[in-house]
Every structure is written in structure tokens, then in C-alpha cells.
Design a protein around this motif. Structure first.
Motif, PDB file in Angstrom:
ATOM      1  N   ARG A   1       0.759  -1.230   0.068  1.00 55.13           N
ATOM      2  CA  ARG A   1      -0.058  -0.022   0.038  1.00 55.13           C
ATOM      3  C   ARG A   1       1.029   1.265  -0.052  1.00 55.13           C
ATOM      4  NH1 ARG A   1      -3.814   2.393   4.447  1.00 55.13           N
ATOM      5  NH2 ARG A   1      -3.134   0.943   5.811  1.00 55.13           N
ATOM      6  N   CYS A   2       1.987   1.323   0.965  1.00 52.29           N
ATOM      7  CA  CYS A   2       3.004   2.419   0.791  1.00 52.29           C
ATOM      8  C   CYS A   2       3.444   2.707  -0.405  1.00 52.29           C
ATOM      9  CB  CYS A   2       3.942   2.214   1.904  1.00 52.29           C
ATOM     10  SG  CYS A   2       3.205   2.119   3.824  1.00 52.29           S
ATOM     11  N   LEU A   3       3.938   1.707  -1.116  1.00 49.56           N
ATOM     12  CA  LEU A   3       4.624   1.779  -2.500  1.00 49.56           C
ATOM     13  C   LEU A   3       3.625   2.334  -3.581  1.00 49.56           C
ATOM     14  CD1 LEU A   3       6.976  -1.352  -2.315  1.00 49.56           C
ATOM     15  CD2 LEU A   3       7.421   1.363  -2.219  1.00 49.56           C
ATOM     16  N   LEU A   4       2.503   1.585  -3.461  1.00 45.09           N
ATOM     17  CA  LEU A   4       1.571   2.163  -4.622  1.00 45.09           C
ATOM     18  C   LEU A   4       0.935   3.673  -4.325  1.00 45.09           C
ATOM     19  CD1 LEU A   4      -0.135   1.389  -6.756  1.00 45.09           C
ATOM     20  CD2 LEU A   4      -1.871   0.462  -5.393  1.00 45.09           C
ATOM     21  N   LEU A   5       0.661   4.075  -3.034  1.00 45.71           N
ATOM     22  CA  LEU A   5       0.412   5.454  -2.772  1.00 45.71           C
ATOM     23  C   LEU A   5       1.522   6.569  -3.138  1.00 45.71           C
ATOM     24  CD1 LEU A   5      -1.530   5.004   0.474  1.00 45.71           C
ATOM     25  CD2 LEU A   5      -2.479   5.402  -1.899  1.00 45.71           C
ATOM     26  N   LEU A   6       2.790   6.067  -2.592  1.00 45.54           N
ATOM     27  CA  LEU A   6       3.728   6.607  -3.109  1.00 45.54           C
ATOM     28  C   LEU A   6       4.054   7.016  -4.802  1.00 45.54           C
ATOM     29  CD1 LEU A   6       6.684   5.602  -0.552  1.00 45.54           C
ATOM     30  CD2 LEU A   6       5.710   7.997  -0.758  1.00 45.54           C
ATOM     31  N   ARG A   7       3.860   5.933  -5.549  1.00 48.02           N
ATOM     32  CA  ARG A   7       3.889   5.849  -6.664  1.00 48.02           C
ATOM     33  C   ARG A   7       2.810   6.988  -7.441  1.00 48.02           C
ATOM     34  NH1 ARG A   7       6.011  -0.128  -7.313  1.00 48.02           N
ATOM     35  NH2 ARG A   7       8.002   0.164  -6.645  1.00 48.02           N
ATOM     36  N   LEU A   8       1.693   6.692  -7.000  1.00 49.05           N
ATOM     37  CA  LEU A   8       0.404   7.622  -7.248  1.00 49.05           C
ATOM     38  C   LEU A   8       0.795   9.132  -6.919  1.00 49.05           C
ATOM     39  CD1 LEU A   8      -2.405   5.318  -6.508  1.00 49.05           C
ATOM     40  CD2 LEU A   8      -1.697   5.951  -8.747  1.00 49.05           C
ATOM     41  N   ALA A   9       1.543   9.269  -5.956  1.00 43.60           N
ATOM     42  CA  ALA A   9       1.859  10.683  -5.529  1.00 43.60           C
ATOM     43  C   ALA A   9       3.080  11.125  -6.403  1.00 43.60           C
ATOM     44  CB  ALA A   9       2.113  10.678  -3.943  1.00 43.60           C
ATOM     45  N   GLY A  10       3.522  10.380  -7.083  1.00 41.58           N
ATOM     46  CA  GLY A  10       4.458  10.773  -8.052  1.00 41.58           C
ATOM     47  C   GLY A  10       5.964  10.731  -7.503  1.00 41.58           C
ATOM     48  N   VAL A  11       6.182   9.859  -6.473  1.00 41.52           N
ATOM     49  CA  VAL A  11       7.355   9.187  -5.882  1.00 41.52           C
ATOM     50  C   VAL A  11       7.837   8.014  -6.390  1.00 41.52           C
ATOM     51  CG1 VAL A  11       8.847   8.933  -4.040  1.00 41.52           C
ATOM     52  CG2 VAL A  11       6.982  10.648  -4.120  1.00 41.52           C
ATOM     53  N   ARG A  12       8.696   7.633  -7.124  1.00 37.82           N
ATOM     54  CA  ARG A  12       9.359   6.549  -7.746  1.00 37.82           C
ATOM     55  C   ARG A  12       9.917   5.697  -6.734  1.00 37.82           C
ATOM     56  NH1 ARG A  12      12.294   7.168 -13.117  1.00 37.82           N
ATOM     57  NH2 ARG A  12      11.931   4.888 -12.726  1.00 37.82           N
ATOM     58  N   ALA A  13       9.145   5.006  -5.836  1.00 40.19           N
ATOM     59  CA  ALA A  13       9.825   4.662  -4.469  1.00 40.19           C
ATOM     60  C   ALA A  13       9.676   3.212  -4.775  1.00 40.19           C
ATOM     61  CB  ALA A  13       9.009   4.866  -3.271  1.00 40.19           C
ATOM     62  N   ARG A  14      10.909   2.323  -3.895  1.00 35.22           N
ATOM     63  CA  ARG A  14      11.052   0.918  -4.087  1.00 35.22           C
ATOM     64  C   ARG A  14      10.894   0.638  -2.371  1.00 35.22           C
ATOM     65  NH1 ARG A  14      16.790   0.971  -7.054  1.00 35.22           N
ATOM     66  NH2 ARG A  14      16.219   3.222  -6.693  1.00 35.22           N
ATOM     67  N   GLY A  15      10.720  -0.572  -2.304  1.00 34.06           N
ATOM     68  CA  GLY A  15      10.729  -0.970  -0.945  1.00 34.06           C
ATOM     69  C   GLY A  15      12.058  -1.487  -0.387  1.00 34.06           C
ATOM     70  N   CYS A  16      12.147  -1.313   1.091  1.00 37.01           N
ATOM     71  CA  CYS A  16      13.534  -1.480   1.732  1.00 37.01           C
ATOM     72  C   CYS A  16      13.071  -2.917   2.158  1.00 37.01           C
ATOM     73  CB  CYS A  16      13.929  -0.392   2.351  1.00 37.01           C
ATOM     74  SG  CYS A  16      13.521  -0.507   4.165  1.00 37.01           S
ATOM     75  N   PRO A  17      14.220  -3.916   2.544  1.00 35.08           N
ATOM     76  CA  PRO A  17      13.497  -4.844   3.198  1.00 35.08           C
ATOM     77  C   PRO A  17      12.873  -4.650   4.476  1.00 35.08           C
ATOM     78  CG  PRO A  17      15.953  -5.153   2.384  1.00 35.08           C
ATOM     79  CD  PRO A  17      15.374  -3.617   2.320  1.00 35.08           C
ATOM     80  N   PRO A  18      11.791  -5.485   4.538  1.00 35.80           N
ATOM     81  CA  PRO A  18      10.799  -5.081   5.810  1.00 35.80           C
ATOM     82  C   PRO A  18      11.599  -5.813   6.933  1.00 35.80           C
ATOM     83  CG  PRO A  18       9.936  -6.778   4.247  1.00 35.80           C
ATOM     84  CD  PRO A  18      11.082  -6.346   3.641  1.00 35.80           C
ATOM     85  N   PRO A  19      11.044  -5.430   8.246  1.00 37.55           N
ATOM     86  CA  PRO A  19      11.728  -6.171   9.453  1.00 37.55           C
ATOM     87  C   PRO A  19      11.390  -7.678   9.066  1.00 37.55           C
ATOM     88  CG  PRO A  19      10.085  -4.445  10.160  1.00 37.55           C
ATOM     89  CD  PRO A  19       9.970  -4.585   8.548  1.00 37.55           C
ATOM     90  N   PRO A  20      12.614  -8.517   9.462  1.00 37.12           N
ATOM     91  CA  PRO A  20      12.607  -9.718   9.595  1.00 37.12           C
ATOM     92  C   PRO A  20      11.767 -10.519  10.673  1.00 37.12           C
ATOM     93  CG  PRO A  20      14.551  -9.208  10.629  1.00 37.12           C
ATOM     94  CD  PRO A  20      13.747  -7.864  10.417  1.00 37.12           C
ATOM     95  N   VAL A  21      11.071  -9.997  11.291  1.00 37.84           N
ATOM     96  CA  VAL A  21      10.148 -10.508  12.179  1.00 37.84           C
ATOM     97  C   VAL A  21       8.642 -10.409  11.939  1.00 37.84           C
ATOM     98  CG1 VAL A  21      11.725 -10.487  14.060  1.00 37.84           C
ATOM     99  CG2 VAL A  21      10.257  -8.620  13.785  1.00 37.84           C
TER     100      VAL A  21
END
Length: 177
Positions: free
Chosen positions: A121-141
Motif C-alpha cells: 500500500r505504501c509503495l502504490l500510494l507513493l507512486r500515485l503521488a509521483g514518487v518512484r519509490a522502492r521497498g526496503c527489506p521489511p523487518p525480519p520478524v
């Protein structure tokens, strides 16, 4: 002999890492979820020479604003205050995305750091807002120790994703983004 000039004190960042907030405990300490997100961002940040962290999250029911608590965890991890720009207005995912989208312009790579269930959801919303974001590795837990609670958080994203996407598209169409 060629000598490299000293690096300017406030050189441009080579990565921007947005950290999405979570609850702060009544005693002012970060919740486990918040702590895991910041620790994941800090681990990811060591890959870069000059990362800029943008923790986002307003003041909730307890303690300081989520972003302030995250800044404290980052400085405890060894990052300098100049490496952290807090965003204090985000009260939910959509408002956080809107706020950080105004802060990140240019060609610097942008990464979103949050729990695994929340990252799409965060990535999709950032991209819709014009920010070409990628995910960083989420917490391993996992986000919760209880299997039922983990499913609750995952299922909660099901209505939240289309709802936020429609709101973001409306904001774009009406020119409010």
C-alpha cells in the motif's frame, strides 16, 4: 599528485529512506512494530554513504510524535541529526504519503520502510503521488506474535488499499496533490 577535495558537510543524500510510523507506548517508548521498522531502516541505511531518513508520524495517544521517537532510535543507532528530517503531520498512511511526497523531489532513489503487510500500500500510494519509490527489506520478524493478529493486520489492508488509492486518485484529479 591529485588530491580529492573534502566532501562538503551537507552533501546531497544518495538515498532517501521513508519510515512509516506505528504506535508509541504509554511510557513514550516505541512499540515493537515501530522499533522493528526503524531498525530495518537503519540496517538498510548502512548500504549508502549519505542516506537521508524521513520518519513520518504525528503525535498519537501517548508520548512524543512517532517521527520524534523514530529519530531518537536512529540517533541511538549512530546516525546524525543532519541525516534525519522528521515529518510530523502524518496521521495515517495517506496523509504521510502526501506529506513526504512534497519533501522528496529530484533524482535521489527513494525507499519505503514499513512492515511487510503494509509495504504494498505504501509503495502504490507513493507512486500515485509521483514518487518512484522502492521497498526496503521489511523487518525480519512478523508484525505480531499471534497468528490471528498477523491475519488481522493483513486483512485490514484489503479495504484500506482500494480506499486509499481512490482517495489518492481523487486528490490528483482535483489538483490537491
Amino acid at each position: 599528485m591529485k588530491v580529492n577535495p573534502p566532501e562538503p558537510e551537507h552533501a546531497a543524500p544518495d538515498a532517501i529512506i521513508i519510515i512509516f510510523g506505528a504506535a508509541v507506548r504509554p511510557d513514550g517508548r516505541p512499540s515493537q512494530t515501530l522499533l522493528h521498522r526503524v531498525e530495518a531502516a537503519a540496517r538498510f541505511g548502512v548500504r549508502f554513504a549519505r542516506p537521508l531518513f524521513i520518519p513520518t508520524g504525528a503525535k498519537g495517544r501517548h508520548g512524543d510524535a512517532e517521527a520524534v521517537v523514530m529519530r531518537r532510535v536512529l540517533t541511538d543507532a549512530g546516525y546524525q541529526a543532519a541525516d534525519i528530517r522528521v515529518e510530523l503531520t502524518g496521521t495515517d498512511t495517506l496523509s504521510s504519503v502526501r506529506a513526504v511526497a512534497a519533501m522528496v523531489r529530484g533524482n535521489t532513489p527513494v525507499f519505503a520502510c514499513t512492515s511487510a503487510y503494509h509495504l504494498p500500500r505504501c509503495l502504490l500510494l507513493l507512486r500515485l503521488a509521483g514518487v518512484r519509490a522502492r521497498g526496503c527489506p521489511p523487518p525480519p520478524v512478523p508484525a505480531a506474535t499471534s497468528r490471528w493478529l498477523r491475519w488481522y493486520w493483513r486483512l485490514r489492508e484489503t479495504p484500506a488499499l482500494p480506499y486509499d488509492v481512490l482517495l489518492m486518485l481523487w486528490l490528483r484529479v482535483t489538483g490537491k496533490l
